[in-house]
Design an enzyme around this catalytic site. Structure first.
Site, short mmCIF file in Angstrom:
data_model
loop_
_atom_site.label_atom_id
_atom_site.label_comp_id
_atom_site.label_asym_id
_atom_site.label_seq_id
_atom_site.Cartn_x
_atom_site.Cartn_y
_atom_site.Cartn_z
N ARG A 123 -5.61 4.42 7.64
CA ARG A 123 -5.41 5.79 7.20
C ARG A 123 -5.92 6.83 8.20
O ARG A 123 -5.24 7.81 8.49
CB ARG A 123 -6.16 5.98 5.87
CG ARG A 123 -5.92 7.32 5.18
CD ARG A 123 -6.85 7.51 3.98
NE ARG A 123 -6.82 6.39 3.07
CZ ARG A 123 -5.92 6.24 2.10
NH1 ARG A 123 -5.02 7.16 1.89
NH2 ARG A 123 -5.95 5.16 1.33
N CYS A 154 14.04 8.84 -11.97
CA CYS A 154 14.02 8.85 -13.44
C CYS A 154 12.78 8.15 -13.97
O CYS A 154 12.87 7.06 -14.55
CB CYS A 154 15.29 8.22 -13.97
SG CYS A 154 16.72 9.13 -13.37
N GLU A 155 11.62 8.75 -13.73
CA GLU A 155 10.34 8.28 -14.24
C GLU A 155 9.47 9.51 -14.44
O GLU A 155 9.46 10.40 -13.59
CB GLU A 155 9.61 7.38 -13.21
CG GLU A 155 10.31 6.12 -12.79
CD GLU A 155 10.30 5.02 -13.85
OE1 GLU A 155 9.52 5.10 -14.82
OE2 GLU A 155 11.11 4.08 -13.70
N PRO A 186 -9.25 0.57 11.26
CA PRO A 186 -8.81 1.80 10.60
C PRO A 186 -7.29 1.84 10.45
O PRO A 186 -6.55 1.44 11.34
CB PRO A 186 -9.28 2.90 11.56
CG PRO A 186 -9.32 2.24 12.89
CD PRO A 186 -9.70 0.81 12.64
N ARG A 209 2.09 7.65 -3.25
CA ARG A 209 0.65 7.81 -3.49
C ARG A 209 0.30 8.62 -4.75
O ARG A 209 -0.56 8.20 -5.52
CB ARG A 209 -0.05 8.43 -2.26
CG ARG A 209 0.05 7.55 -1.00
CD ARG A 209 -0.80 8.08 0.14
NE ARG A 209 -2.20 8.03 -0.18
CZ ARG A 209 -2.95 9.06 -0.50
NH1 ARG A 209 -2.46 10.29 -0.44
NH2 ARG A 209 -4.21 8.91 -0.83
N TYR A 220 -1.74 6.32 -7.33
CA TYR A 220 -3.20 6.52 -7.40
C TYR A 220 -3.58 7.89 -7.94
O TYR A 220 -4.73 8.29 -7.81
CB TYR A 220 -3.83 6.46 -6.00
CG TYR A 220 -3.42 5.36 -5.08
CD1 TYR A 220 -3.58 4.03 -5.43
CD2 TYR A 220 -2.93 5.66 -3.81
CE1 TYR A 220 -3.24 3.02 -4.53
CE2 TYR A 220 -2.59 4.67 -2.92
CZ TYR A 220 -2.75 3.34 -3.28
OH TYR A 220 -2.43 2.36 -2.38
C1 LIG Z 1 -5.60 -1.84 4.29
C2 LIG Z 1 -6.60 -2.51 5.14
C3 LIG Z 1 -7.21 -1.82 6.18
C4 LIG Z 1 -6.99 -0.35 6.46
O1 LIG Z 1 -7.54 0.46 5.45
P1 LIG Z 1 -7.56 2.06 5.65
O2 LIG Z 1 -8.17 2.54 4.39
O3 LIG Z 1 -6.15 2.49 5.79
O4 LIG Z 1 -8.39 2.36 6.84
C5 LIG Z 1 -8.07 -2.53 7.00
N1 LIG Z 1 -8.34 -3.84 6.78
C6 LIG Z 1 -7.76 -4.54 5.78
C7 LIG Z 1 -8.08 -5.97 5.62
C8 LIG Z 1 -6.88 -3.89 4.92
O5 LIG Z 1 -6.33 -4.58 3.92
#
Ligand SMILES: *Cc1c(COP(=O)(O)O)cnc(C)c1O
Length: 420
Positions: free
Chosen positions: A284, A351-352, A282, A320, A324
Site C-alpha cells: 500500500r 446492483c448492490e 510494503p 475497498r 472494508y
Molecule cells: C498484503 C501483504 C503485504 C503488503 O501489505 P500492505 O498493507 O499493502 O503493505 C505484505 N506481505 C504479505 C505477506 C501480504 O500478504
C-alpha cells in the site's frame, strides 16, 4: 507540491485538478471513464521514501505485488532494485514477465498448491514464506523429488493487535495466517530435519493500513527473541522479514514514515545483538497515494432521505469502500463554488446496496462532472472484477504532461472470450 490532498503531485490550478502536468478533465476526455490514473513521479517518490542509506547489513524492499500488479508499475520498481512479495503462481509469472530475476521473488500465502510450489522451485525463487506444517512437508517432498533444496522462512504469527480493520488484521491468534509464536521453535527444529529445505529466514506480516509504530515494535521484539532462541539451538538465520502493512494517509491519518520504521527496526536489531539482513514487504505505502480513479457523474438523484451522486465507477472497479467500509477522498476535477455544495452519497451502477464509493460527502457537483477518487492506487485496480458484466477500467500513467495507457480498457468481447 501541495499537501491539500494526500495524493502526491495532485494540485489545483485555477478551477482544475492536475496530476503532475496533466489536467484530469483532459485525461478523462482522452481515455474515457472510469480510468485509473497513476503518477510516475509519485511512484518514484514513494520508492525513494523506502530507500535507506548504506548500512552494515542489507535491507531489501520487497514490493507486495497484490497491491497493484500492473507490469509497468512492477518494472518501475524493478528498475529501482525491488524484490517482490508474491502470493500466487500468477504473481510470480507477472514479475518474471518484466524480466526480474527469480532470486528477487518471495512467495507468501496460506494455500500454495503443489503446482505452484513446483513452479516457484523450478524458477529458483529467493524464499518460500511458509505458513503451516503441512506446507513445510509438501515443499520438502517436492524439493526432494526434484533434487533441490527449497529456501524457506517461517511466517510466525506474533499475536499482536495491529489496531486496524478486522478484515486487514492478520497477526492475531484467530487469523488463518502463519505459525503461532508458541509453536515456532519446534516447527523450525522439525524443518531442520527435512533435507529438502534450507532454512534462511523468518517473517511476519501483522496486517495492513497500520498507522502507528507500536504494533510493529511489539511484533519485532517478539520475533527478535525467537531469532536468538533459534541461534541457541543452532538454527542461524540469514534474514528477518518484517512484512508490510505500513499505512498511508487517506483522510487525516498520520502514519510513520518508512524511514522511521526502518530506523526503529535497525535499533531493535542492534539492541538484540542481531546481524541479519532485513526485509520489508510494503504494498500500500508504495502505490496508494500515487493514483486517482476518475469517474463521471451520470446523475444527481435527490431523494427524501439522501442525495445520491451516481457515478460510472462501482464496487467492481473499486472494492475497498464496500469491502472494508474504507474512507476514500473524493474531489471534483472542476472545482466549483463551495456555496453550491450539498451532502451526497457517491454510489455506483452495480446492483448492490453495498455499491458505494463515499458517504455523506459535501460536494459541489453537476451532472457530467468528472470526480477523482483519491488514493486509489493500492487494492484498487488489482481487486477489480467484471461483476454485472462491466468491462474493467483502463489504467494510464502520467509522466509530466505525457499520459500513456498501461492497460487498455477491456472491451465487452473480452468478457466472454473464454466462454463456450
Ligand atoms: C498484503 C501483504 C503485504 C503488503 O501489505 P500492505 O498493507 O499493502 O503493505 C505484505 N506481505 C504479505 C505477506 C501480504 O500478504
Amino acid at each position: 507540491m501541495s499537501d491539500l490532498y494526500p495524493v502526491t503531485h495532485l494540485t489545483q490550478r485555477g478551477d482544475a485538478l492536475y496530476l503532475e502536468e496533466a489536467a484530469l478533465n483532459d485525461v478523462a476526455r482522452a481515455f474515457g471513464t472510469p480510468v485509473y490514473v497513476y503518477s510516475k513521479a509519485a511512484l518514484q517518490d514513494a520508492w525513494s521514501a523506502w530507500e535507506y542509506p548504506e548500512n552494515e547489513r542489507q535491507i531489501h524492499v520487497c514490493y507486495a505485488v497484490k497491491a497493484c500488479s500492473n507490469l509497468s508499475i512492477l518494472r518501475l520498481f524493478a528498475e529501482r532494485g525491488a524484490f517482490f512479495d508474491t502470493v500466487s503462481e500468477g504473481e510470480i509469472a507477472r514479475v518474471l514477465a518484466v524480466g526480474v530475476p527469480a532470486n528477487r521473488i518471495v512467495f507468501s500465502g496460506v494455500a500454495k498448491s503443489e503446482r505452484e510450489i513446483e513452479f516457484a522451485l523450478t524458477q529458483g525463487i529467493f524464499c518460500f514464506n511458509v505458513e503451516s506444517v503441512p506446507e513445510l512437508q509438501r515443499i520438502h517432498a517436492i524439493a526432494s523429488r526434484l533434487d533441490k533444496r527449497a529456501p524457506i522462512s517461517l511466517r510466525v504469527n506474533p499475536d499482536v493487535d495491529a489496531k486496524t480493520h478486522p478484515y486487514i488484521s492478520t497477526g492475531l491468534k484467530a487469523n488463518k495466517f502463519g505459525i503461532s509464536h508458541t509453536d515456532a521453535l519446534a516447527v523450525y527444529q522439525q524443518a531442520a530435519q527435512l533435507s529438502g529445505l534450507e532454512i534462511i529466514g523468518i517473517d511476519y506480516h501483522i496486517g495492513s493500513q497500520i498507522t502507528e509504530l507500536s504494533p510493529f515494535l511489539d511484533a519485532q521484539n517478539r520475533l527478535f527473541d525467537l531469532v536468538k532462541q533459534l541461534a541457541d539451538v543452532g538454527i542461524v538465520l540469514k534474514h528477518i522479514d518484517l512484512g508490510g502493512g505500513l499505512g498511508v494517509r487517506y483522510q487525516d491519518e498520520t502514519p510513520p514514515l518508512p524511514s522511521a520504521l526502518i530506523e526503529q527496526s535497525l535499533q531493535g536489531l542492534r539492541e538484540a545483538g542481531l546481524t541479519q539482513d532485513l526485509m520489508f514487504e510494503p504494498g500500500r505505502s508504495l502505490v496508494a497515494n500515487a493514483c486517482v480513479l476518475l469517474t463521471k457523474v451520470e446523475y444527481l438523484k435527490p431523494t427524501e432521505e439522501k442525495n445520491f451522486c451516481i457515478v460510472d465507477a462501482g464496487m467492481n472497479d473499486l472494492l475497498r469502500p464496500s469491502l472494508y467500509e474504507a474512507w476514500m477522498g473524493v474531489e471534483n476535477c472542476t472545482v466549483r463554488d463551495a456555496n453550491a455544495a450539498q451532502t451526497y452519497d457517491v454510489v455506483g451502477p452495480v446492483c448492490e446496496t453495498s455499491d458505494w464509493l463515499a458517504r455523506e460527502r459535501t460536494l459541489a457537483v453537476a451532472q457530467g462532472d468528472v470526480l477523482a477518487v483519491l488514493s486509489a492506487g493500492a487494492y484498487g485496480f488489482s481487486m477489480a472484477s467484471n461483476y454485472n458484466t462491466r468491462a474493467r477500467a483502463a489504467e494510464v500513467l502520467v509522466d509530466g504532461s505525457e499520459v500513456c495507457v498501461i492497460r487498455r480498457r477491456e472491451v465487452l468481447s473480452d468478457l466472454w472470450a473464454l466462454e463456450l
